[in-house]
Design a protein around this motif. Structure first.
Motif, PDB file in Angstrom:
ATOM      1  N   THR A 149       2.743   2.527   8.884  1.00 52.06           N
ATOM      2  CA  THR A 149       3.990   2.388   8.123  1.00 52.06           C
ATOM      3  C   THR A 149       3.933   1.131   7.272  1.00 52.06           C
ATOM      4  O   THR A 149       4.338   1.133   6.109  1.00 52.06           O
ATOM      5  N   GLY A 150       3.409   0.060   7.862  1.00 46.12           N
ATOM      6  CA  GLY A 150       3.298  -1.204   7.139  1.00 46.12           C
ATOM      7  C   GLY A 150       2.424  -1.051   5.902  1.00 46.12           C
ATOM      8  O   GLY A 150       2.737  -1.599   4.853  1.00 46.12           O
ATOM      9  N   SER A 151       1.322  -0.283   6.033  1.00 45.94           N
ATOM     10  CA  SER A 151       0.458  -0.069   4.869  1.00 45.94           C
ATOM     11  C   SER A 151       1.219   0.623   3.747  1.00 45.94           C
ATOM     12  O   SER A 151       1.088   0.274   2.579  1.00 45.94           O
ATOM     13  N   TYR A 152       2.031   1.623   4.125  1.00 45.23           N
ATOM     14  CA  TYR A 152       2.851   2.318   3.120  1.00 45.23           C
ATOM     15  C   TYR A 152       3.771   1.328   2.411  1.00 45.23           C
ATOM     16  O   TYR A 152       3.810   1.243   1.185  1.00 45.23           O
ATOM     17  N   LEU A 153       4.522   0.577   3.243  1.00 48.15           N
ATOM     18  CA  LEU A 153       5.536  -0.312   2.670  1.00 48.15           C
ATOM     19  C   LEU A 153       4.878  -1.383   1.802  1.00 48.15           C
ATOM     20  O   LEU A 153       5.331  -1.659   0.685  1.00 48.15           O
ATOM     21  N   GLY A 154       3.796  -1.966   2.333  1.00 55.90           N
ATOM     22  CA  GLY A 154       3.132  -3.031   1.592  1.00 55.90           C
ATOM     23  C   GLY A 154       2.537  -2.531   0.289  1.00 55.90           C
ATOM     24  O   GLY A 154       2.659  -3.173  -0.757  1.00 55.90           O
ATOM     25  N   ALA A 155       1.874  -1.362   0.342  1.00 58.42           N
ATOM     26  CA  ALA A 155       1.262  -0.820  -0.871  1.00 58.42           C
ATOM     27  C   ALA A 155       2.329  -0.550  -1.923  1.00 58.42           C
ATOM     28  O   ALA A 155       2.160  -0.888  -3.101  1.00 58.42           O
ATOM     29  N   ALA A 156       3.442   0.062  -1.485  1.00 58.04           N
ATOM     30  CA  ALA A 156       4.499   0.342  -2.444  1.00 58.04           C
ATOM     31  C   ALA A 156       5.075  -0.952  -3.003  1.00 58.04           C
ATOM     32  O   ALA A 156       5.268  -1.101  -4.218  1.00 58.04           O
ATOM     33  N   PHE A 157       5.289  -1.919  -2.121  1.00 55.02           N
ATOM     34  CA  PHE A 157       5.897  -3.184  -2.538  1.00 55.02           C
ATOM     35  C   PHE A 157       5.023  -3.902  -3.563  1.00 55.02           C
ATOM     36  O   PHE A 157       5.485  -4.301  -4.628  1.00 55.02           O
ATOM     37  N   MET A 158       3.736  -4.054  -3.244  1.00 52.96           N
ATOM     38  CA  MET A 158       2.870  -4.830  -4.129  1.00 52.96           C
ATOM     39  C   MET A 158       2.561  -4.093  -5.426  1.00 52.96           C
ATOM     40  O   MET A 158       2.254  -4.708  -6.430  1.00 52.96           O
ATOM     41  N   THR A 159       2.611  -2.747  -5.402  1.00 51.41           N
ATOM     42  CA  THR A 159       2.363  -2.017  -6.642  1.00 51.41           C
ATOM     43  C   THR A 159       3.594  -2.065  -7.536  1.00 51.41           C
ATOM     44  O   THR A 159       3.476  -2.147  -8.763  1.00 51.41           O
ATOM     45  N   LEU A 160       4.761  -2.010  -6.898  1.00 57.01           N
ATOM     46  CA  LEU A 160       5.978  -1.927  -7.705  1.00 57.01           C
ATOM     47  C   LEU A 160       6.508  -3.289  -8.133  1.00 57.01           C
ATOM     48  O   LEU A 160       7.235  -3.386  -9.117  1.00 57.01           O
ATOM     49  N   LEU A 161       6.134  -4.347  -7.393  1.00 51.80           N
ATOM     50  CA  LEU A 161       6.662  -5.679  -7.730  1.00 51.80           C
ATOM     51  C   LEU A 161       6.387  -6.068  -9.188  1.00 51.80           C
ATOM     52  O   LEU A 161       7.327  -6.414  -9.925  1.00 51.80           O
ATOM     53  N   PRO A 162       5.121  -5.991  -9.667  1.00 56.72           N
ATOM     54  CA  PRO A 162       4.900  -6.365 -11.066  1.00 56.72           C
ATOM     55  C   PRO A 162       5.630  -5.456 -12.043  1.00 56.72           C
ATOM     56  O   PRO A 162       6.100  -5.914 -13.093  1.00 56.72           O
ATOM     57  N   VAL A 163       5.754  -4.165 -11.670  1.00 58.80           N
ATOM     58  CA  VAL A 163       6.443  -3.225 -12.556  1.00 58.80           C
ATOM     59  C   VAL A 163       7.911  -3.612 -12.688  1.00 58.80           C
ATOM     60  O   VAL A 163       8.471  -3.672 -13.790  1.00 58.80           O
ATOM     61  N   ALA A 201      -2.916  -8.810   0.580  1.00 59.51           N
ATOM     62  CA  ALA A 201      -1.489  -9.139   0.518  1.00 59.51           C
ATOM     63  C   ALA A 201      -0.650  -7.930   0.919  1.00 59.51           C
ATOM     64  O   ALA A 201       0.349  -8.064   1.624  1.00 59.51           O
ATOM     65  N   MET A 202      -1.082  -6.731   0.471  1.00 59.08           N
ATOM     66  CA  MET A 202      -0.328  -5.515   0.817  1.00 59.08           C
ATOM     67  C   MET A 202      -0.189  -5.374   2.323  1.00 59.08           C
ATOM     68  O   MET A 202       0.904  -5.149   2.840  1.00 59.08           O
ATOM     69  N   GLN A 231      -0.215   5.706  -8.543  1.00 59.25           N
ATOM     70  CA  GLN A 231      -0.767   4.381  -8.249  1.00 59.25           C
ATOM     71  C   GLN A 231      -0.454   3.968  -6.814  1.00 59.25           C
ATOM     72  O   GLN A 231      -1.312   3.450  -6.103  1.00 59.25           O
ATOM     73  N   VAL A 232       0.795   4.223  -6.410  1.00 55.69           N
ATOM     74  CA  VAL A 232       1.188   3.858  -5.049  1.00 55.69           C
ATOM     75  C   VAL A 232       0.373   4.651  -4.043  1.00 55.69           C
ATOM     76  O   VAL A 232      -0.111   4.110  -3.044  1.00 55.69           O
ATOM     77  N   GLY A 233       0.184   5.947  -4.318  1.00 55.79           N
ATOM     78  CA  GLY A 233      -0.573   6.784  -3.398  1.00 55.79           C
ATOM     79  C   GLY A 233      -1.982   6.271  -3.194  1.00 55.79           C
ATOM     80  O   GLY A 233      -2.463   6.149  -2.058  1.00 55.79           O
ATOM     81  N   ILE A 234      -2.657   5.935  -4.298  1.00 57.04           N
ATOM     82  CA  ILE A 234      -4.022   5.415  -4.188  1.00 57.04           C
ATOM     83  C   ILE A 234      -4.018   4.096  -3.430  1.00 57.04           C
ATOM     84  O   ILE A 234      -4.862   3.848  -2.568  1.00 57.04           O
ATOM     85  N   ALA A 235      -3.028   3.257  -3.740  1.00 56.84           N
ATOM     86  CA  ALA A 235      -2.937   1.963  -3.055  1.00 56.84           C
ATOM     87  C   ALA A 235      -2.718   2.159  -1.559  1.00 56.84           C
ATOM     88  O   ALA A 235      -3.266   1.410  -0.744  1.00 56.84           O
ATOM     89  N   ILE A 236      -1.937   3.188  -1.196  1.00 58.51           N
ATOM     90  CA  ILE A 236      -1.681   3.420   0.233  1.00 58.51           C
ATOM     91  C   ILE A 236      -2.992   3.765   0.947  1.00 58.51           C
ATOM     92  O   ILE A 236      -3.284   3.243   2.025  1.00 58.51           O
TER      93      ILE A 236
END
Lengths: 347, 290
Positions: A272-286, A261-262, A50-55
């Motif tokens: 780098t920001g895209s990586y961090l944001g995508a990971a953050f927003m995908t993992l936050l609800p989890v 938001a990501m 999921q994170v990969g696709i979001a990135i």
């Protein structure tokens, strides 16, 4: 003892990897990415996919919003174009998954360019509203063109095959997702070393100055929409193949907002920001769900309000980041690096 | 012919509520140049708060409505002070995003308190069907038109005659000049947000009476965009007329051409307007061109 990074030759300044530490970090990240699927269980592999696709989606949006300065609220709609193109080509016409993915990328690039045309006359919030309309229109077409998309019903996509291996597990799909993440990253980083990328940045910083210096605004803005939508379409197509089911609910305006938001939380105009944001927003609800489960025994009521807590935290995180750290996680990461690099004289 | 009158009446009433939501939207844009993506959530909060006041606490509807407006004004002031004021001078994307974040937060707070299931709302305005020229329409829908017109009159008066209204127009015109004339721009922003929240809350209360209380109320927020673009982002009469045009357009396409199309047509109109006449019917021609 150094007091910052200073380059003394043009070659060094233009280089892709500028410092020694950066090379070491990249090696560590790549080794981690290669080892991770063998150590992680299925749950973590699902998250990784999921994170990969979001990135990929976030990098695509960042090219348009962060690098070129064109605000887009149409991300969900463009992902829907990618997902449905890939899904329909594979499920109804029997195209192999890789061919349908490539076709989906080009299709989305085309649609993105068409909806990018208003950007030639509009800026800022007017463009945001125009792309919001694009989102609504695309989703409406998707849910009402029954003959092609199946309307509101789910579209079932067969699992992708590669070298005779069926990619129906998270472990197998991991290699596709993250392989593409690596390719997209390298392509994007290099894009901004070419004159195309520089033109995008010039348009963002000051469009009139850019056009005076010979940047054709018409051409480069549409190009930015095309390149961005291409990657967004890739993310959409991957969603289709990964989930092996395509439904319109996955591409609502909320998705557009989440991706925006990501990149804002991650950092506009930064890979780098895209990586961090995508990971953050995908993992936050989890993370919130797991926290909720952990305290469920002592607060049974929490079970029913977890969705609202997720939604509320989503809003709160956006607001707090914008007020406290508008440059996002990337800036925090930079500050950390600077702290250690410049220690003990960090001024 | 009956169908035509029926559609016209329904369209007018929907348009009146859209106009109420758009009114607050325009007000905020006019005074502070902020596009408020949380306008739909202001409607939502209005609907749920009045539900709480009337159905759960059991107040008389006049008192309930008054208290709802007070709550909305308080909310507007809080939002302006703690969310929007730190954003002054930030790039436009940050301001858009902060209101999106706000909308998500407000929705979550509302649903945490009341849950997101639709609720039966004891109508405080009688909703018996009334016969007009052979068409039937709920009485509450007629009241929506009356209230929208009354508020329009009130606003026109407010902006032309009252000191605060004139100060708001001054701030919209030129913030620096109004500061040097002794107008507190901060206070004006707070005014704008609280009035916007209050009109939206009244709209939400009317909507609750007509369609019931549920999360769907917030989707009205999205439908505000075609209205304000059509009418002109900074025009109050534009918000009213735009609301009525979009309301009628939705009903006519729904009634004559087919259901479903009415959801998307306003947005097609929006794109066309943006391409042809971005400042809308009544807006000022100061849009940035590329």
């Amino acid at each position: 003892m150094n007091s910052g990074i200073f380059h003394s030759t043009y070659e060094k300044d233009m280089a892709l990897r500028r410092t020694h530490a950066q090379k070491i970090r990249i090696v560590i990240v790549i080794v981690f990415m290669l080892v991770f699927p063998f150590l992680a269980n299925r749950y973590y592999l699902t998250l990784a996919n999921q994170v990969g696709i979001a990135i990929i989606g976030a990098i695509g949006l960042n090219i348009l919003v962060g690098y070129t300065g064109q605000i887009s609220l149409g991300q969900g709609g463009f992902m829907a174009v990618g997902a449905y193109t890939a899904g329909i080509l594979t499920a109804n016409m029997g195209m192999p998954w890789w061919a349908s993915t490539i076709a989906a990328c080009f299709m989305t690039a085309l649609v993105g360019t068409i909806f990018g045309i208003p950007s030639l006359r509009l800026k800022g919030l007017y463009l945001a509203i125009a792309t919001l309309a694009a989102q609504v229109i695309i989703l409406w077409v998707v849910t009402h063109w029954d003959a092609l998309t199946g309307g509101v019903d789910a579209l079932v996509v067969p699992n992708p095959m590669i070298f005779g291996i069926r990619l129906n597990t998270d472990f197998n799909f991991y290699w596709i997702t993250w392989g593409l993440v690596v390719i997209v990253t390298i392509a994007t980083v290099n894009l901004f070393r070419t004159h195309f990328g520089r033109a995008f940045i010039a348009i963002r910083d000051q469009d009139i100055a850019a056009s005076v210096m010979g940047v054709d605004l018409f051409k480069y803005k549409l190009l930015a929409f095309a390149v961005s939508s291409f990657l967004v379409g890739l993310a959409g197509a991957l969603t289709a193949h990964y989930r092996s089911i395509v439904t319109w609910e996955r591409f609502t305006v909320d998705v557009s907002v989440t991706y925006l938001a990501m990149i804002i939380i991650g950092g506009l105009g930064s890979v780098t920001g895209s990586y961090l944001g995508a990971a953050f927003m995908t993992l936050l609800p989890v993370v919130l769900t797991n926290l909720g489960r952990a305290v469920k025994t002592s607060f049974p009521i929490i079970d029913s309000i977890i969705p609202f807590i997720q939604q509320g935290m989503f809003g709160l995180v956006i607001i707090l980041f914008l007020i406290l750290e508008p440059e996002g996680l990337n800036k925090i990461w930079k500050n950390i690096k600077d702290y250690f690099r410049l220690w003990p004289f960090s001024y | 012919m009956d169908l035509f009158i029926q559609l016209t009446l329904t369209g007018l009433t929907n348009g009146a509520i859209l106009a109420l939501a758009a009114l607050g939207f325009v007000l905020i844009y006019k005074s502070s140049d902020v596009i408020n993506f949380a306008q739909g959530e202001f409607l939502l909060i209005g609907a749920y708060v009045i539900f709480g006041m009337i159905a759960q606490i059991g107040l008389h509807w006049t008192l309930g409505l008054a208290l709802t407006v007070v709550v909305a004004i308080g909310l507007g002031v809080l939002v302006e002070r703690f969310v929007l004021r730190p954003m002054i001078g930030e790039p436009i994307i940050s301001v858009i995003m902060v209101t999106i974040g706000l909308s998500s937060l407000l929705k979550a707070i509302t649903f945490t308190i009341w849950g997101n299931l639709p609720k039966a709302f004891p109508s405080f305005i009688p909703s018996e069907p009334v016969n007009i020229l052979g068409a039937t329409v709920g009485e509450d829908r007629l009241w929506a038109i009356v209230i929208a017109i009354a508020l329009l009159g009130l606003f026109t008066f407010f902006f032309r005659r009252s000191k605060e209204g004139i100060a708001m127009r001054a701030v919209a015109d030129d913030q620096q000049a109004s500061l040097s004339m002794g107008i507190s721009v901060k206070k004006i922003f707070a005014w704008a947000w609280s009035i916007a929240a209050a009109t939206a809350a009244i709209g939400g209360a009317l909507l609750a009476n007509i369609v019931g209380v549920s999360g769907d109320v917030a989707t009205f927020g999205l439908r505000v965009f075609p209205v304000v673009i059509l009418g002109g982002l900074d025009s109050i009469p534009g918000a009213i007329i735009g609301g009525i045009i979009i309301g009628l357009l939705e009903q006519y396409t729904g009634g004559y051409i087919g259901q479903g199309l009415n959801q998307v047509l306003p947005f097609v109109v929006l794109i066309i307007i943006l391409m042809v006449r971005p400042y809308g019917l009544f807006g000022q021609e100061i849009i940035e061109r590329v």
